[in-house]
Design an enzyme around this catalytic site. Structure first.
Site, PDB file in Angstrom:
ATOM      1  N   PHE A 170     118.971 107.654-136.201  1.00  0.00           N
ATOM      2  CA  PHE A 170     119.131 108.804-135.301  1.00  0.00           C
ATOM      3  C   PHE A 170     119.477 108.336-133.879  1.00  0.00           C
ATOM      4  O   PHE A 170     120.590 108.581-133.386  1.00  0.00           O
ATOM      5  CB  PHE A 170     117.844 109.646-135.358  1.00  0.00           C
ATOM      6  CG  PHE A 170     117.602 110.516-134.172  1.00  0.00           C
ATOM      7  CD1 PHE A 170     118.580 111.389-133.706  1.00  0.00           C
ATOM      8  CD2 PHE A 170     116.377 110.473-133.499  1.00  0.00           C
ATOM      9  CE1 PHE A 170     118.347 112.189-132.587  1.00  0.00           C
ATOM     10  CE2 PHE A 170     116.133 111.261-132.398  1.00  0.00           C
ATOM     11  CZ  PHE A 170     117.122 112.115-131.930  1.00  0.00           C
ATOM     12  N   LYS A 185     117.531  84.163-127.250  1.00  0.00           N
ATOM     13  CA  LYS A 185     117.351  82.825-126.673  1.00  0.00           C
ATOM     14  C   LYS A 185     118.602  81.970-126.916  1.00  0.00           C
ATOM     15  O   LYS A 185     119.100  81.312-125.998  1.00  0.00           O
ATOM     16  CB  LYS A 185     116.129  82.184-127.344  1.00  0.00           C
ATOM     17  CG  LYS A 185     115.733  80.859-126.779  1.00  0.00           C
ATOM     18  CD  LYS A 185     114.455  80.395-127.474  1.00  0.00           C
ATOM     19  CE  LYS A 185     114.327  78.895-127.414  1.00  0.00           C
ATOM     20  NZ  LYS A 185     113.187  78.420-128.205  1.00  0.00           N
ATOM     21  N   ALA A 209     112.756  98.925-128.329  1.00  0.00           N
ATOM     22  CA  ALA A 209     112.377 100.336-128.423  1.00  0.00           C
ATOM     23  C   ALA A 209     110.922 100.400-128.863  1.00  0.00           C
ATOM     24  O   ALA A 209     110.620 100.389-130.046  1.00  0.00           O
ATOM     25  CB  ALA A 209     113.277 101.053-129.432  1.00  0.00           C
ATOM     26  N   TYR A 224     102.649 101.041-137.933  1.00  0.00           N
ATOM     27  CA  TYR A 224     103.660 101.342-136.910  1.00  0.00           C
ATOM     28  C   TYR A 224     103.135 100.974-135.524  1.00  0.00           C
ATOM     29  O   TYR A 224     103.756 100.201-134.791  1.00  0.00           O
ATOM     30  CB  TYR A 224     104.004 102.833-136.994  1.00  0.00           C
ATOM     31  CG  TYR A 224     105.094 103.295-136.064  1.00  0.00           C
ATOM     32  CD1 TYR A 224     106.427 102.943-136.287  1.00  0.00           C
ATOM     33  CD2 TYR A 224     104.799 104.098-134.959  1.00  0.00           C
ATOM     34  CE1 TYR A 224     107.435 103.386-135.435  1.00  0.00           C
ATOM     35  CE2 TYR A 224     105.798 104.543-134.109  1.00  0.00           C
ATOM     36  CZ  TYR A 224     107.112 104.186-134.347  1.00  0.00           C
ATOM     37  OH  TYR A 224     108.112 104.639-133.499  1.00  0.00           O
TER      38      TYR A 224
HETATM   39  P1  NAD Z   1     115.413 106.307-137.511  1.00  0.00           P
HETATM   40  O1  NAD Z   1     114.497 106.133-138.660  1.00  0.00           O
HETATM   41  O2  NAD Z   1     116.427 107.388-137.554  1.00  0.00           O
HETATM   42  O3  NAD Z   1     116.189 104.954-137.182  1.00  0.00           O
HETATM   43  C1  NAD Z   1     115.689 103.684-137.484  1.00  0.00           C
HETATM   44  C2  NAD Z   1     116.837 102.848-138.034  1.00  0.00           C
HETATM   45  O4  NAD Z   1     116.359 101.512-138.308  1.00  0.00           O
HETATM   46  C3  NAD Z   1     117.382 103.376-139.364  1.00  0.00           C
HETATM   47  O5  NAD Z   1     118.765 103.409-139.335  1.00  0.00           O
HETATM   48  C4  NAD Z   1     116.867 102.383-140.401  1.00  0.00           C
HETATM   49  O6  NAD Z   1     117.677 102.318-141.546  1.00  0.00           O
HETATM   50  C5  NAD Z   1     116.842 101.117-139.586  1.00  0.00           C
HETATM   51  N1  NAD Z   1     115.916 100.093-140.099  1.00  0.00           N
HETATM   52  C6  NAD Z   1     114.622 100.254-140.476  1.00  0.00           C
HETATM   53  N2  NAD Z   1     114.093  99.079-140.877  1.00  0.00           N
HETATM   54  C7  NAD Z   1     115.082  98.149-140.725  1.00  0.00           C
HETATM   55  C8  NAD Z   1     115.152  96.753-140.977  1.00  0.00           C
HETATM   56  N3  NAD Z   1     114.109  96.061-141.445  1.00  0.00           N
HETATM   57  N4  NAD Z   1     116.330  96.115-140.742  1.00  0.00           N
HETATM   58  C9  NAD Z   1     117.406  96.796-140.275  1.00  0.00           C
HETATM   59  N5  NAD Z   1     117.388  98.117-140.034  1.00  0.00           N
HETATM   60  C10 NAD Z   1     116.238  98.789-140.242  1.00  0.00           C
HETATM   61  O7  NAD Z   1     114.461 106.485-136.224  1.00  0.00           O
HETATM   62  P2  NAD Z   1     114.825 106.742-134.699  1.00  0.00           P
HETATM   63  O8  NAD Z   1     114.111 107.952-134.278  1.00  0.00           O
HETATM   64  O9  NAD Z   1     116.274 106.635-134.475  1.00  0.00           O
HETATM   65  O10 NAD Z   1     114.081 105.511-134.016  1.00  0.00           O
HETATM   66  C11 NAD Z   1     114.787 104.388-133.513  1.00  0.00           C
HETATM   67  C12 NAD Z   1     113.813 103.476-132.780  1.00  0.00           C
HETATM   68  O11 NAD Z   1     113.213 104.168-131.685  1.00  0.00           O
HETATM   69  C13 NAD Z   1     112.669 102.990-133.679  1.00  0.00           C
HETATM   70  O12 NAD Z   1     112.379 101.648-133.352  1.00  0.00           O
HETATM   71  C14 NAD Z   1     111.506 103.872-133.254  1.00  0.00           C
HETATM   72  O13 NAD Z   1     110.272 103.237-133.436  1.00  0.00           O
HETATM   73  C15 NAD Z   1     111.809 104.100-131.781  1.00  0.00           C
HETATM   74  N6  NAD Z   1     111.198 105.353-131.322  1.00  0.00           N
HETATM   75  C16 NAD Z   1     111.730 106.561-131.651  1.00  0.00           C
HETATM   76  C17 NAD Z   1     111.102 107.726-131.218  1.00  0.00           C
HETATM   77  C18 NAD Z   1     111.665 109.095-131.513  1.00  0.00           C
HETATM   78  O14 NAD Z   1     111.050 110.076-131.120  1.00  0.00           O
HETATM   79  N7  NAD Z   1     112.797 109.261-132.149  1.00  0.00           N
HETATM   80  C19 NAD Z   1     109.923 107.655-130.470  1.00  0.00           C
HETATM   81  C20 NAD Z   1     109.394 106.392-130.196  1.00  0.00           C
HETATM   82  C21 NAD Z   1     110.049 105.243-130.600  1.00  0.00           C
END
Ligand code: NAD
Ligand code: UDP
Length: 308
Positions: free
Chosen positions: A12, A104, A113, A144
């Site tokens: 997303f 590095k 993030a 998480y």
């Molecule tokens: P999302 O689930 O849509 O996106 C996460 C992406 O990471 C996905 O495309 C998934 O396929 C990929 N992914 C997961 N594990 C992986 C791995 N081992 N190797 C490679 N790719 C991997 O979620 P998002 O909302 O887009 O979140 C993106 C980042 O932002 C995340 O790190 C999340 O923790 C952080 N975040 C999001 C929010 C929010 O409200 N959307 C809030 C706090 C933190």
């Protein structure tokens, strides 16, 4: 022209970030294992000669020449990160080690993030960056929360010991187009239920609060962070706080839905209140969100109408 790596770039937030970075004239490399992300999200970018997508899991090593790394890879919705909790932990911990080693090797800047979940079920309100949190290390959300906390520690120690230019942002609940239909987080769930005239599922009494940020505002904050001298941690989110019940009523109104509200049990350790203190982001980045919840929801509703 910078070469920028975005992990989780088919998710997303990642898909919006890739699009924006390309629009600004960069070369973008997107890594994603497609666990929660999808090729559909980056389809419009695949024809761009400055965009490369590799299906890759960040728990495995990765080598490249890049100037900047945005480490977004990690499932973010509770049902998805709890589906394989060990994998979620590995993604945060092994993933950040691999990305820091890459930073590095090529002297790249790296942005992690992180999340408001590092504050757990907060006893301080609103949450500022100096609050160290109230996190259960052995609960259903720990894979998480603790993975993200550990990743912050790795970021800080690579800065101290290895001189890496690290940047930590703590993202608060963000929503918008490109959230997966089966994501399971509250905004997409409520919109999809409302558009289908199905019951809106509130967990608990709905009096718990969150503060929702629209995706375009967040993307601006992420890029400002990368471009500024700030190292963080810095909160990025919209301080406008509301109850989940209030959100449900607003979504019903904006979709003119016939949905009724039903109540389900509140999951264990679900935080009761959450609101970012964004004074630091305002001071260090000159950033504050511009989109109010109604505007953001209308755009998100339009997206899901097309998808369904
Ligand atoms: P999302 O689930 O849509 O996106 C996460 C992406 O990471 C996905 O495309 C998934 O396929 C990929 N992914 C997961 N594990 C992986 C791995 N081992 N190797 C490679 N790719 C991997 O979620 P998002 O909302 O887009 O979140 C993106 C980042 O932002 C995340 O790190 C999340 O923790 C952080 N975040 C999001 C929010 C929010 O409200 N959307 C809030 C706090 C933190
Ligand atoms: N929630 C809800 N119904 C849903 C999905 C979520 O009432 O269909 C609640 C959830 O219990 C939490 C809030 O909405 O209190 C935000 O949940 P989400 O999963 O979006 O994010 P997080 O809890 O990680 O902030």
């Amino acid at each position: 022209m910078k070469r920028i790596l975005v992990t989780g770039g088919a998710g997303f937030i990642g898909s919006h970030l890739c699009a924006k970075l390309l629009e600004c004239g960069n070369k973008v490399i997107c890594l994603d294992n497609l666990f929660t992300g999808s090729v559909e999200n980056i389809k419009p970018l695949l024809g761009d000669k400055n965009f490369k997508f590799f299906e890759h899991d960040i728990t495995e090593e990765y080598q490249d020449e890049v100037d900047e790394i945005y480490n977004l890879a990690c499932p973010a919705s509770p049902p998805h990160y709890q589906y394989n909790a060990i994998k979620t932990l590995k993604t945060s911990v092994l993933g950040i080690i691999n990305m820091l080693e890459l930073a590095k090797a090529c002297k790249a800047k790296i942005l992690q993030a992180s999340t408001s979940e590092v504050y757990g079920d907060p006893q301080i309100h609103p949450q500022s960056e100096s609050y160290t949190g109230n996190v259960n290390p052995v609960g259903p959300r720990s894979c998480y929360d603790e993975g993200k906390r550990c990743a912050e520690t790795f970021m800080r120690e690579y800065r101290r010991q290895e001189n890496i230019d690290t940047k930590i942002v703590r993202i608060f609940n963000t929503y918008g187009p490109n959230m997966a239909i089966n994501d399971g987080r509250v905004v997409s769930n409520f919109i999809i239920q409302a558009l289908r005239n199905e019951d809106i599922t509130i967990y608990g009494d709905g009096l718990q609060t969150r503060s929702f940020c629209y995706i375009d505002d967040l993307i601006e904050g992420l890029i400002k962070m990368m471009e500024s001298p700030a190292i963080g941690p810095i909160n990025l989110g919209n301080p406008s706080e509301r109850s989940i019940l209030d959100l449900a009523r607003l979504v019903i109104k904006l979709t003119s839905s016939n949905s009724k509200i039903t109540y389900k049990p509140l999951p264990k350790d679900d935080p009761m209140r959450r609101q970012p203190d964004i004074k630091l982001a305002e001071k260090e980045l000159g950033w504050r969100p511009k989109t109010d919840i109604e505007q953001g929801l209308v755009k998100t509703i339009e997206y899901f109408k097309e998808r369904l």
